[in-house]
Design a protein around this motif. Structure first.
Motif, mmCIF file in Angstrom:
data_model
loop_
_atom_site.group_PDB
_atom_site.id
_atom_site.type_symbol
_atom_site.label_atom_id
_atom_site.label_comp_id
_atom_site.label_asym_id
_atom_site.label_seq_id
_atom_site.Cartn_x
_atom_site.Cartn_y
_atom_site.Cartn_z
ATOM 1 N N TYR A 79 -8.580 11.014 10.958
ATOM 2 C CA TYR A 79 -7.518 10.022 10.782
ATOM 3 C C TYR A 79 -6.395 10.488 9.851
ATOM 4 N N ILE A 125 -2.501 10.625 11.079
ATOM 5 C CA ILE A 125 -1.472 9.834 10.395
ATOM 6 C C ILE A 125 -0.323 10.729 9.935
ATOM 7 N N ILE A 144 1.370 4.427 13.142
ATOM 8 C CA ILE A 144 -0.047 4.348 13.518
ATOM 9 C C ILE A 144 -0.348 2.974 14.083
ATOM 10 N N ILE A 160 -3.669 0.566 15.097
ATOM 11 C CA ILE A 160 -5.116 0.354 15.120
ATOM 12 C C ILE A 160 -5.433 -0.559 16.291
ATOM 13 N N ILE A 171 -8.169 3.316 7.490
ATOM 14 C CA ILE A 171 -6.951 3.719 8.200
ATOM 15 C C ILE A 171 -5.725 3.069 7.571
ATOM 16 N N SER A 172 -5.835 1.784 7.251
ATOM 17 C CA SER A 172 -4.700 1.048 6.688
ATOM 18 C C SER A 172 -4.264 1.618 5.347
ATOM 19 N N THR A 210 -2.639 5.062 5.851
ATOM 20 C CA THR A 210 -1.321 4.915 6.485
ATOM 21 C C THR A 210 -0.286 4.463 5.455
ATOM 22 N N ARG A 211 -0.673 3.505 4.622
ATOM 23 C CA ARG A 211 0.222 3.022 3.566
ATOM 24 C C ARG A 211 0.507 4.122 2.537
ATOM 25 N N LYS A 236 3.692 5.485 6.203
ATOM 26 C CA LYS A 236 3.940 5.305 7.633
ATOM 27 C C LYS A 236 3.759 3.831 8.018
ATOM 28 N N LEU A 272 2.515 0.563 10.171
ATOM 29 C CA LEU A 272 1.226 0.270 10.794
ATOM 30 C C LEU A 272 1.343 -0.895 11.772
ATOM 31 N N ASN A 291 -4.176 -9.114 7.760
ATOM 32 C CA ASN A 291 -3.407 -7.966 8.249
ATOM 33 C C ASN A 291 -2.146 -7.742 7.415
ATOM 34 N N SER A 341 0.153 -4.279 7.166
ATOM 35 C CA SER A 341 0.601 -4.144 8.556
ATOM 36 C C SER A 341 2.085 -4.478 8.657
#
Length: 330
Positions: free
Chosen positions: A215, A219, A225, A227, A248-249, A252-253, A257, A259, A286, A291
């Protein structure tokens, strides 16, 4: 609370006036390349650009996951044995269902697989390179083009890349701004597509165990990204889904990037005018995860209640007073 809406165009929203409504409420419009013809996607892309040339069109292209090739709905009975095959029939005298793509490398210890994002399960009876035999755990109707989810499976990256490139080559007449890559398993594949389509936004979907393992590099190589909670849960198990989403969250943060959170965000509103309390809590969760986009799939692609659903979500986003500072003392 501020996040943006990503809405999917489908059979119930393909008319120009309906696309105008989706554009009014959505930041990104999506079409799913796993469904409909390329000609259909081309027509939709032209409609989008004729209404608003700057609106982002996400073209979600099929990945390597095998889908069923049945043209009509099939009735599957509980305890019925079914053989899912690619290219060649097995010698077993049981119901045979052809697959669109080769099976992945299967682990000997797997005991089950599912169809349609983990909705319908099969106990594995046997498998070889080109077929998989399972015993259905329930009565259900199998509609065309439904995907198989096989826990712990690993797909061939070279085959994945060739499928991406072949599909994109056929899609040259479709006007899209972003490419959605399904079942991404490595950063290398993303980099290759990004190099060739450097003017496009590359959105990578993490949907299986191999993607979860890699992951961080996925990313890093991607612009955005996504999910996909449905496929991911079916691949790694519902009991592992929460931890996977957090992992993943956060990454990504940390990498800065955007989400996208996808799958069943307001699925109850396909039939109802108000969402469930669980869906409302999930939306807030979320948001707290960071997100940037909430994706509507069937909610705007196939549901007759789509207009009420997207208006409800936009209103919920606008009037909600929730902010991340509210949770500092919890």
């Amino acid at each position: 609370m501020k996040f943006k809406i990503l809405a999917t165009i489908g059979p119930v929203t393909e008319k120009k006036r309906d696309i105008q409504t989706l554009i009014k409420y959505s930041e990104i419009l999506r079409t799913n390349g796993s469904h409909n013809t390329l000609k259909w996607h081309e027509k939709i892309s032209l409609k989008i650009k004729s209404i608003n040339s700057k609106k982002i069109h996400l073209f979600d292209i099929p990945g390597i996951k095998p889908r069923t090739n049945n043209k009509n709905k099939l009735h599957i009975k509980v305890n019925e044995k079914v053989c899912f095959y690619f290219n060649k029939y097995s010698k077993n005298k049981i119901k045979q269902i052809e697959l669109s793509k080769p099976l992945p490398l299967l682990k000997k210890k797997i005991k089950y697989f599912s169809i349609e994002d983990g909705q319908f399960f099969f106990e594995i009876i046997g498998f070889k390179k080109n077929y998989l035999i399972g015993r259905s755990k329930s009565n259900f109707v199998l509609y065309p083009k439904k995907g198989l989810n096989i826990p712990g499976s690993k797909y061939d990256d070279n085959l994945q890349l060739s499928l991406y490139e072949e599909f994109l080559e056929k899609s040259k007449n479709i006007k899209f701004d972003a490419i959605g890559l399904s079942y991404v398993q490595s950063g290398k594949v993303v980099k290759t597509i990004k190099k060739k389509y450097y003017k496009k936004i590359i959105i990578s979907k993490i949907e299986n165990q191999e993607g979860l393992i890699n992951y961080k590099e996925i990313i890093k190589a991607s612009d955005i990204i996504m999910i996909d909670r449905g496929d991911l849960a079916a691949e790694i198990g519902n009991h592992n889904l929460f931890d996977a989403i957090i992992k993943i969250s956060v990454e990504t943060r940390n990498q800065g990037k955007p989400l996208i959170m996808a799958t069943e965000n307001l699925v109850s509103m396909i039939e109802k005018n108000e969402p469930t309390k669980s869906e409302v809590i999930s939306l807030v969760f979320n948001f707290l995860l960071g997100s940037n986009y909430i994706m509507l799939s069937e909610e705007t692609a196939t549901s007759k209640n789509w207009k009420n659903t997207i208006k409800w979500l936009k209103n919920f986003i606008d009037i909600s007073k929730i902010n991340k500072n509210s949770f500092k003392n919890i």
